[in-house]
Write an enzyme that holds these catalytic residues in place. Structure first.
Site, short mmCIF file in Angstrom:
data_model
loop_
_atom_site.label_atom_id
_atom_site.label_comp_id
_atom_site.label_asym_id
_atom_site.label_seq_id
_atom_site.Cartn_x
_atom_site.Cartn_y
_atom_site.Cartn_z
N SER A 157 0.84 -1.19 0.00
CA SER A 157 0.00 0.00 0.00
C SER A 157 0.88 1.24 0.00
O SER A 157 1.66 1.45 -0.92
CB SER A 157 -0.97 -0.05 1.18
OG SER A 157 -1.99 0.90 1.04
N ASP B 252 -9.77 -3.74 -5.42
CA ASP B 252 -9.19 -2.90 -4.38
C ASP B 252 -9.83 -1.52 -4.40
O ASP B 252 -9.84 -0.84 -5.42
CB ASP B 252 -7.68 -2.78 -4.60
CG ASP B 252 -6.94 -2.26 -3.38
OD1 ASP B 252 -7.54 -1.48 -2.62
OD2 ASP B 252 -5.78 -2.63 -3.20
N HIS C 251 -8.24 -4.83 -1.32
CA HIS C 251 -7.01 -4.33 -0.74
C HIS C 251 -6.38 -5.33 0.23
O HIS C 251 -5.16 -5.40 0.33
CB HIS C 251 -7.30 -3.01 0.00
CG HIS C 251 -6.09 -2.21 0.30
ND1 HIS C 251 -5.29 -1.66 -0.69
CD2 HIS C 251 -5.51 -1.83 1.48
CE1 HIS C 251 -4.30 -0.98 -0.14
NE2 HIS C 251 -4.41 -1.08 1.18
#
Length: 711
Positions: free
Chosen positions: A563, A648, A683
């Site tokens: 991320s 995501d 995610h």
């Protein structure tokens, strides 16, 4: 498992054949996916950027899906010789995990609540027992049954009504963190007919046992922006909007005070917070603003007796302080200091009990738990002996107890849940994470905290763990992990899966770089906005330190981040690719400028205080100077494994897809470059308990293959 000394020798032998291994892979004549070049000019502040892969920003386009599938096919073909090893790694990691496991029960409102797993099942079972652990188990949710027919499933936001008769809950079957809230009658097992769509999943009950408050998201940006009130057994279309957060840099949530007296709406951005309270006995009343938002004023509230306790940065308390105010006079002018600001101690959180105040602090990068009796009878700290540990309070829902529940773990010590009697100072280990297989002994590993010197002279801590037989000769494969954003602290934690690389000769290290809050709030401030590059140079300097001290060498050093940590990976491979043999970038945020200029993308506007607002020229220029996608250049790059999820909602799949496509055209060496897209997940990756191990096995096999370690 071969013994460590033999493996150490093998690492050296195989390292010498790395070039041969790569050449063999390249000789497979597997066509490399090449994304179409469709130039698009993006202009801002009179400056133009050319984006040849902007077209990938359309998950409904069959050509986009085809390209992602091509990349997946390429990855599968290129790693076909590791598939057996991946399966072995998966089985090995799975075998260490106790499948028929359960959480430590906690008592809430007359019931013990338990989360447990059954052998061979991927999802949890939520249950409770009335009054005693010997009572008959009542199944609340069996997620294994609920997940049937779904490639992704997540249950969240469980909230029990005060009379224990109902539970509200949220389910997500896409992985985009868009939940549907429903209500279940726990006496009959039946679901009420109403469904609340497009919610965050969390909700809270008023004391009337028929009213819940919940949050909804903007349908485009997925920003949590509205709080609604719902009456049991009514049409969700009739729900009442009680708060609408119109500032698109703020997100909202709703919860209940531990005292159960107040429903609380929290509205916050990176730098500013605001709370609203409502008596839980009066759900149809009006929420009252606790303290109106003031730019830069952060605070959180906890109710006790006739007062609120406030953690805040008021009065330039950079590391926060604790204040108190009467519940009927909550404006900041009424706040009084309880624990003053300290320059070298970060105040992170508090737990309130009838007889004790428990304070979670951080100093010198380490957790501390402080016990303060309300009657003033001698405060004290819980003792922790290691320098690579994390300790945090956990589930403490009861006011009227002397028992504090907290967790403790270190890089080599499995996680424990501990009940500590604050009066007698006796502790009881309620549960220690089991590592099955009979091979794990924490005495076989060395934990260490070292300090690297950054380019500006700042000392940066690194937490490390490795096998006790390690020799500092530069030949050890080393995985360095980093994040460094949002003030998130990367505490040292135990992982049974990590043993699969430690026992094969790897060093595992965490770089506690600026941008996190590891060394206090200033540590965070020095790694954001116009100081963001400190995050990247800190990580590079930590890498150089490990090489200089002969823990490893560039031929054996690997970097990993996900991320915002994926942004870190993208920056360091542009800035110092020669330091790493391989890099793992999970759901990486790499197309900084394009994303931050698109306010339709989830989370964008709320991120301005973290990264800067590129609509302002100064921030734009700085962000362009480090954005990984914009700074891909014609040079050698390390071997790279990049992962993402099609659904995501936080880092859109097209960022890593575009990045990999551009890297393919710019990299000048024959290192491997993989893009692996989970076409069903978001995610957080796969939702199943053990499905996630398959993704981890891919990452570990990537590292071990580069080291020539085949079993």
């Amino acid at each position: 498992m071969k013994n460590k000394l033999i493996l150490s020798c093998l690492c050296v032998i195989f390292a010498a054949s790395n070039t041969k291994i790569k050449a063999q892979k390249m000789s497979k004549n597997i066509p490399t996916p090449i994304a179409n070049l469709i130039p698009k000019t993006l202009e801002k502040h009179g400056e133009k950027r050319l984006d040849n892969y902007f077209w990938l920003n359309d998950r409904e386009n069959p050509e986009v899906i085809d390209y992602l599938n091509q990349e997946n096919t390429y990855y599968d073909a290129m790693t076909s010789d590791t598939k057996g090893f991946q399966k072995e790694l998966y089985e090995e990691m799975k075998a260490r995990i106790k499948e028929d496991d359960q959480s430590v029960p906690y008592l809430y409102n007359g019931y013990y609540y338990i989360t447990r797993f059954e052998t061979g099942k991927d999802y949890p079972i939520y249950s409770r027992k009335k009054g005693s652990l010997a009572a008959t188990e009542e199944i609340l949710f069996n997620c294994n049954e609920m997940a049937e027919g779904h490639s992704y499933f997540q249950l969240g936001g469980l909230s029990i009504s005060p009379d224990n008769k109902f539970v509200s809950f949220g389910t997500d079957i896409m992985g985009r963190r868009i939940y549907t809230i429903q209500i279940k009658n726990l006496e009959t097992g039946e679901l009420f007919s109403e469904k609340i769509e497009n919610a965050t999943g969390s909700s809270v009950w008023a004391n009337d046992n028929k009213t819940i408050f919940y949050t909804r998201q903007d349908e485009v940006t997925l920003r949590s922006d509205k709080v609604f009130k719902h009456k049991l057994a009514t049409d969700a279309a009739d729900d009442v909007l009680v708060f609408n957060e119109k500032d698109d840099t703020f997100n909202v949530s709703v919860g209940k005070e531990k005292s159960k007296k107040y429903i609380v709406i929290a509205s916050g951005s990176t730098l500013t917070t605001e709370y609203r309270t409502l008596n839980s006995d009066m759900p149809d009343g009006e929420f009252k603003v606790f303290q109106p938002r003031v730019r830069g004023l952060e605070y959180s509230i906890s109710h006790f007796g006739d007062s609120f306790y406030i953690i805040t940065n008021k009065d330039k308390a950079t590391n926060f302080k604790l204040m108190k105010t009467p519940e009927n006079a909550t404006a900041k002018d009424n706040w009084k200091d309880v624990i003053s600001h300290r320059k070298d101690v970060l105040l992170e959180d508090i737990e309130i009990f009838r007889n004790y105040l428990v304070v979670e602090e951080r100093s010198n990068g380490l957790n501390h738990i402080r016990i303060m009796p309300w009657n003033g009878d001698g405060e004290y700290y819980l003792p922790f002996g290691s320098e690579t540990y994390s300790a945090n309070t956990t589930t403490n829902v009861d006011f009227d107890t002397d028992i504090l529940r907290y967790s403790y773990q270190s890089l080599a010590t499995p996680s424990s849940v501990i009940d500590f009697n604050m009066k007698t100072k006796e502790k009881e280990i309620k549960k220690e994470q089991q590592v099955l297989g009979g091979k794990f002994d924490k005495n076989n590993y060395v934990e260490e905290r070292v300090w690297a010197t950054a380019k500006d002279g700042t000392k940066v801590p690194i937490s490390m763990v490795y096998h006790k037989e390690l020799k500092k000769d530069g030949s050890n494969p080393t995985l360095l992990y980093g994040y460094g954003s949002y003030g998130v602290t990367m505490d040292a934690y135990f992982s049974s899966t990590r043993l699969s690389i430690l026992d094969r000769g790897f060093v595992f290290a965490i770089a506690h770089i600026r941008g996190g809050e590891d060394l206090g709030r200033e540590w965070y401030e020095d790694g954001k906005l116009l100081k963001k590059k400190n995050t990247f140079t800190d990580f590079i300097d930590c890498s150089k330190f490990l090489i200089k001290e002969k823990y490893t060498s560039p031929k054996h050093l690997y970097a990993e981040g996900g991320s915002a940590g994926g942004l870190l990976m993208g920056a360091v491979v542009n800035m110092a690719p020669e330091l790493y043999n391989g890099v793992i970038a999970q759901v990486p945020f790499v197309d900084v400028i394009t994303t931050m200029l698109d306010d339709t993308i989830p989370l964008t506007t709320g991120e301005y205080d973290e990264w800067g607002n590129p609509n302002e020229k100064k921030s734009y220029d700085y962000m362009v100077s480090y954005s990984p996608y914009d700074n891909v250049k014609t040079q050698n790059y390390p071997n790279m494994f990049v992962s993402t999820g099609l659904h995501d909602s936080q880092v859109q799949y097209w960022e890593p897809a575009k990045w990999v496509a551009k890297l393919r055209t710019q990299k000048t060496n024959d290192t491997v470059l993989y893009l692996n897209t989970n076409m069903d997940a978001g995610h957080g990756g796969a939702s199943g308990r053990f499905e996630a191990l398959k993704e981890l096995a891919k990452e570990f096999s990537f590292l071990l293959d580069l080291e020539g370690i085949k079993n």
